[in-house]
Motif scaffolding. Sequence first.
Motif, mmCIF file in Angstrom:
data_model
loop_
_atom_site.group_PDB
_atom_site.id
_atom_site.type_symbol
_atom_site.label_atom_id
_atom_site.label_comp_id
_atom_site.label_asym_id
_atom_site.label_seq_id
_atom_site.Cartn_x
_atom_site.Cartn_y
_atom_site.Cartn_z
ATOM 1 N N LEU A 277 13.654 -2.151 32.649
ATOM 2 C CA LEU A 277 12.925 -3.116 31.818
ATOM 3 C C LEU A 277 12.980 -2.752 30.331
ATOM 4 N N PRO A 278 12.710 -1.498 29.961
ATOM 5 C CA PRO A 278 12.834 -1.160 28.541
ATOM 6 C C PRO A 278 14.261 -1.338 28.001
ATOM 7 N N ARG A 279 15.256 -0.947 28.792
ATOM 8 C CA ARG A 279 16.629 -1.039 28.298
ATOM 9 C C ARG A 279 17.032 -2.490 28.074
ATOM 10 N N LEU A 280 16.742 -3.338 29.052
ATOM 11 C CA LEU A 280 17.098 -4.750 28.918
ATOM 12 C C LEU A 280 16.299 -5.424 27.808
ATOM 13 N N SER A 281 15.065 -5.016 27.635
ATOM 14 C CA SER A 281 14.245 -5.597 26.564
ATOM 15 C C SER A 281 14.846 -5.269 25.210
ATOM 16 N N LEU A 312 15.351 -10.352 32.771
ATOM 17 C CA LEU A 312 14.084 -9.765 32.356
ATOM 18 C C LEU A 312 12.904 -10.423 33.048
ATOM 19 N N LYS A 313 12.967 -11.754 33.188
ATOM 20 C CA LYS A 313 11.848 -12.421 33.878
ATOM 21 C C LYS A 313 11.767 -11.963 35.320
ATOM 22 N N VAL A 314 12.927 -11.807 35.935
ATOM 23 C CA VAL A 314 12.948 -11.333 37.318
ATOM 24 C C VAL A 314 12.359 -9.919 37.394
ATOM 25 N N LEU A 315 12.806 -9.060 36.495
ATOM 26 C CA LEU A 315 12.318 -7.677 36.512
ATOM 27 C C LEU A 315 10.813 -7.608 36.307
ATOM 28 N N ARG A 316 10.323 -8.416 35.362
ATOM 29 C CA ARG A 316 8.874 -8.408 35.113
ATOM 30 C C ARG A 316 8.116 -8.894 36.338
ATOM 31 N N GLY A 317 8.638 -9.969 36.955
ATOM 32 C CA GLY A 317 7.988 -10.511 38.144
ATOM 33 C C GLY A 317 8.003 -9.510 39.289
ATOM 34 N N GLU A 318 9.113 -8.824 39.437
ATOM 35 C CA GLU A 318 9.202 -7.832 40.507
ATOM 36 C C GLU A 318 8.259 -6.657 40.244
ATOM 37 N N LEU A 319 8.216 -6.223 38.992
ATOM 38 C CA LEU A 319 7.345 -5.096 38.672
ATOM 39 C C LEU A 319 5.882 -5.479 38.869
ATOM 40 N N ASP B 270 -0.204 0.435 34.005
ATOM 41 C CA ASP B 270 0.379 -0.873 34.282
ATOM 42 C C ASP B 270 0.573 -1.688 32.997
ATOM 43 N N LYS B 271 -0.345 -1.527 32.071
ATOM 44 C CA LYS B 271 -0.197 -2.225 30.801
ATOM 45 C C LYS B 271 1.035 -1.710 30.044
ATOM 46 N N THR B 272 1.199 -0.406 30.056
ATOM 47 C CA THR B 272 2.367 0.186 29.401
ATOM 48 C C THR B 272 3.655 -0.331 30.040
ATOM 49 N N ALA B 273 3.705 -0.298 31.361
ATOM 50 C CA ALA B 273 4.931 -0.669 32.071
ATOM 51 C C ALA B 273 5.238 -2.152 31.922
ATOM 52 N N LEU B 274 4.222 -2.986 32.029
ATOM 53 C CA LEU B 274 4.460 -4.434 32.079
ATOM 54 C C LEU B 274 4.492 -5.075 30.704
ATOM 55 N N HIS B 275 3.778 -4.522 29.753
ATOM 56 C CA HIS B 275 3.658 -5.207 28.464
ATOM 57 C C HIS B 275 4.139 -4.382 27.279
ATOM 58 N N THR B 276 3.503 -3.232 27.053
ATOM 59 C CA THR B 276 3.745 -2.531 25.793
ATOM 60 C C THR B 276 5.185 -2.038 25.679
ATOM 61 N N LEU B 277 5.650 -1.370 26.718
ATOM 62 C CA LEU B 277 6.991 -0.787 26.661
ATOM 63 C C LEU B 277 8.076 -1.867 26.519
ATOM 64 N N PRO B 278 8.057 -2.929 27.317
ATOM 65 C CA PRO B 278 9.070 -3.974 27.122
ATOM 66 C C PRO B 278 8.990 -4.645 25.740
ATOM 67 N N ARG B 279 7.765 -4.894 25.258
ATOM 68 C CA ARG B 279 7.633 -5.580 23.976
ATOM 69 C C ARG B 279 8.183 -4.710 22.844
ATOM 70 N N LEU B 280 7.785 -3.454 22.833
ATOM 71 C CA LEU B 280 8.262 -2.555 21.777
ATOM 72 C C LEU B 280 9.759 -2.329 21.874
ATOM 73 N N SER B 281 10.288 -2.272 23.087
ATOM 74 C CA SER B 281 11.732 -2.080 23.252
ATOM 75 C C SER B 281 12.487 -3.257 22.659
ATOM 76 N N GLU B 282 11.961 -4.444 22.897
ATOM 77 C CA GLU B 282 12.616 -5.633 22.356
ATOM 78 C C GLU B 282 12.572 -5.613 20.827
#
Lengths: 690, 690
Positions: A277-281, A312-319, B270-282
């Motif tokens: 998720l971080p890499r794709l983001s 990414l949407k799939v990954l987020r939904g799965e997570l 869960d907040k880190t995994a689902l929201h913060t980390l993906p947002r900051l990575s993007e």
Amino acid sequence: MKTTTVAMTLLATLAAPAFAAEGMWTLDNLPLKQMQAQYGFAPSTAWVDKLRQASLRVAGGCSGAFVSANGLVMTNHHCVIDCVEQLSSASDDRVANGFLARERAQEPRCPEVELNRLDQISDVTAAVKKATRGLSGEAYQKAQNAVQAQLTKECRGSETERTRCDLVSLYQGGQYQLYRYHRYADVRLVWVPEFAIANFGGDPDNFMFPRYALDIALLRAYEDGKPVTTQNFFPFKADGAEPGELTLVTGHPGDTQRLLTVAQLETLRDKTALHTLPRLSELRGLQLQYARQGAEQARQVTTELEGTENYLKVLRGELLALSDPALLQAKRDEERRLQAFIRSRPALRREVGDAFAAMARAQTRARDLAPVHDMVEGGRAFNSAYFRHARTLVRGAAERALPNGERLREFADNNLPQLEQALESPAPIYPALETARLGWALSKLRETLGPDDELVKQVLGTEAPEAMAARLVAGTQLAEPAERLRLWQGGMAAVQASTDPFIQLALRIEPRARTLRGQWEAEVSAAEEKSAERIALARFARTGKSAYPDATFTLRLSYGEVKGWPVRGQPVAPYTDFGGAFKRATGAAPFALPPSWLARQGQLALQQRFNFVSNNDIIGGNSGSPMLNAKGEVVGLVFDGNIDSIGGAFTFDERVNRTVAVHSGAILAVLRQVYDAGFLADELTGTRSK
Amino acid sequence: MKTTTVAMTLLATLAAPAFAAEGMWTLDNLPLKQMQAQYGFAPSTAWVDKLRQASLRVAGGCSGAFVSANGLVMTNHHCVIDCVEQLSSASDDRVANGFLARERAQEPRCPEVELNRLDQISDVTAAVKKATRGLSGEAYQKAQNAVQAQLTKECRGSETERTRCDLVSLYQGGQYQLYRYHRYADVRLVWVPEFAIANFGGDPDNFMFPRYALDIALLRAYEDGKPVTTQNFFPFKADGAEPGELTLVTGHPGDTQRLLTVAQLETLRDKTALHTLPRLSELRGLQLQYARQGAEQARQVTTELEGTENYLKVLRGELLALSDPALLQAKRDEERRLQAFIRSRPALRREVGDAFAAMARAQTRARDLAPVHDMVEGGRAFNSAYFRHARTLVRGAAERALPNGERLREFADNNLPQLEQALESPAPIYPALETARLGWALSKLRETLGPDDELVKQVLGTEAPEAMAARLVAGTQLAEPAERLRLWQGGMAAVQASTDPFIQLALRIEPRARTLRGQWEAEVSAAEEKSAERIALARFARTGKSAYPDATFTLRLSYGEVKGWPVRGQPVAPYTDFGGAFKRATGAAPFALPPSWLARQGQLALQQRFNFVSNNDIIGGNSGSPMLNAKGEVVGLVFDGNIDSIGGAFTFDERVNRTVAVHSGAILAVLRQVYDAGFLADELTGTRSK
């Protein structure tokens, strides 16, 4: 809402006859009694046979179907957007403008699209298990590869261009089958609407409903330079289907993980959260900013950005699903019940042995090995079309020199036609985009392995990743199909003589990449497969074939009905209409209707149903599936699931999991009233009946 | 390795006297007996008093210290890079080139740097608890705000420009204290080396060791236009410290979560995994590609990219720690022991009540509310310097019209000087960068709330996010400090009369933002604080003050020693030297040494110790802390922790958690031999003793 209910549904999934609508059934094991009981319809053998022959797999990850006697094929726009882009240029942007061939002679060939029609299934469980019996690790993997190469080669026979055979593992190793396909490699573009309407709502609306998208492409399969003629096709029904009416989805769901062990699901969860998720983001952010640099950059990156966002949407939904404590708890409980069942049967107990513990050990290895394995052997560190070609050429030269049974799987004879098709493809590669993406990817190599890693030093030397990417891209000849074919045909001698910087890079990292792959296959995948096979024995002993296997990108049938669902207590209506699309349009992408629609608004019946939902059980790979009624008529074209359908990778919740489709009547209406393509509407509704 | 050992360490953390080196101790509760027993040194009251007066907080998130009698202040380059950038221009890039003031008159003022020196601590636990007794939700929050505003105002008295008072919650609500600081707002830049050496190794080396970075900045505090003179400063010791020698770190660790409940830790995970980390990575991907567009773009985005990358490493490290089943299990076990203790004491049981359940309920609300709250009230959707000014102006106008005790916390009188300093700051804002970042952020608003949300429609109308961002940035006057001050001074009338598009945007979203904040404060933060207070009662009853409180960006002392650590069984030596830096240099960023170093290589003693590690217990916020010996002499400058130190947010593992510092001798050597700044080295080693 979901958390409290997943557990109940899950029990049903794993241990009892499936709920209405649940299940991606193989055609040789349809739940006929259930279908008869629930919908008063159990398809005959002839019906199933015709369904099989009209259903198509779109190589690369989609579904499709013959929709006329003259080889017309329907799938989604998003399944062939690569082709549309490859057939475009800066001055003729067919992604933006759409494309319509008014005559057959105007139908251009898609460079990389291949269609597969399933012709035969044969069970080879005994042969496969015999070949690997008593083996583990590398030996197990080699024996698997050898038996796979042998079986697929025998299956394919001498018809190497038009036949493709896959060894398919069902029920996570419970059953092995050979699938023989007829291969259509000459596939041409007939019609795609503008991206603005094919993808109306864009990423914000992806996996959402209500929805207003015309995500369709019409292709035509050719053989010997002529359109394929067939009696096995699905004709259109303009009225679509009514709520509660039986709907059937035939197609190729790609990949579900409903039968994985808890240890495997936890590995997947943590890998998604920490790495994928971080890499794709980050890649998405890079692609978004690349697109902002100008109109031409935006055009170049559109397709891959769309792919990234979808994934990414799939990954987020799965997570999200895997972060739901109720889901994992239900899986844990079910696993405990299965283990208790095993303990109660001494013979089974001996056969299954320490399979769960071995699976858990394989997970520990997977966690240790994955980051570096995925970077180097998985090629994430060299994320570039040039590198993918170079890897194929370098590795292919070595592998093709080996006997078929001793090669890496993807270089078995069975898979060479597809590899060659990719090497021959004239699809454009954009140097600036490759430079940006590759520079970033190389920086990830250093980030993952650390600046002091020997491979990092060997790859980067004293260069900055961005500088190295620029140098490689500037120096490569691999954009030319002719050069790629020369190296492919020249074998290892040509490859080693090449001064192409990507070939040299691929050669340089090959030893480490192969070591990582060997480690991975021996310690992770072989251990997983072997354990899964033993666990599958126990599942079969407990429930027999009353269950369906996990999706494996093989042909499946799902049955269900048109049906809305509740969101926070409020019902979502199952249909949208054209009027809604005009209301929702803002004039700005991704909510801008194309000029053609705005010009013809007056001629469209605004109450025409446009998109709709059903409770069919699908997953990624079903994109492009026809939705049929009991007569085998097309009532819709599947192009998405709702957001709750993503968790369907792990469990099916009938109350909220929905399939999203384009209504058949909407397709006919716009062909006639927006695109002046009545001739195609006529072909789709042709009087030839089944 | 870590997973099996965390549990043991954790027990020590929570239930017993801390391990050697563990602990971020408040100055009023130093573990004198332990220090005496372990290192034969227990600081006297006078020693501690001097330490307090020489220690500085760098507002915004760092530490620092007086290092000469003439107001010279040492901190990290990365703590003041904003200032260096603000004092740069396209033609005079002081980030890239470094800066040295050879005379006091050449020392330019940092527009936004503020230093705080702790003058007094007073316990106000009784007053705070009395004010909120029996209250909950919104009423609790309002009473908290009121008592905080009142106490800080009383504490500050009439010295509003030079005094700052903070109400500090220690032990997660177990204790409330008033911290009174002397405020230095006129802080000038004296010396920074080139970014290439300050940040040598860049993001790849961040949180890593061996390390070769000169992450230092020298500032000077002024009052009444003259350098501050003080006897309370730390002089340099050129020899640094030897392995095993006691090292003391004084500074302001920002934030640890060692006392959180399991429910809180799971929410954070869960907040880190689902929201913060993906947002900051993007965002990182976007910033990386923005930097690639040209040298000027790279210059503009360097600082914020560095901030993003640093935060990402922290997030990944924290998620890794929170994904470790052993860590959460140990926390669960400890929580169960605490609950058993509570049950065994009827009086305590009544006081604590359902605190753990209430905390868990607050987590459920936090999960529901956070995505939209963070977007709108947290301002993530409007990520732009212009918007932050607009929010301050719009909200400040409304809040300043209220009595001090009724305002939102950040607009209490105590906090106005900092807000005004930001409004007055001449720091440049780059329109193209703001447009790119804001356009992206607005698209996140739509992604998070959905295109059909009323606020999304209200904000975006029919505009694409990128187009709206471009329009807003083109139309705003808020880049001008004068215009911002005009609106600030003009109050609500001026704000409402403004046609500035950012002011209008901030006004438009204000009702929804305030609603979200109210909900959050009532249902999440008030509930959390109230529950934490009750749980803290139980902890005090069990362990008294033998434990140290979680970090709260207040002054702490950590003691430890210079010490390497093992990585996969191999020891990592505690020191690096200059020679290693020259060996590691590749010539390409971030591994390129600056020209000044290359030119003077011959004059540097290559065996001079450069960076080193100790087992002091620190966390983000300690950046810029001096590392001292028992005599109070500077032996190093803390600038980082190793990768294992990130998990220190939740638990301290002495065997692997390390502090990374620049050696005092290296600083003196380069001042003399590379930068021709012997006069500064002399000031640092000045003969005035403590």
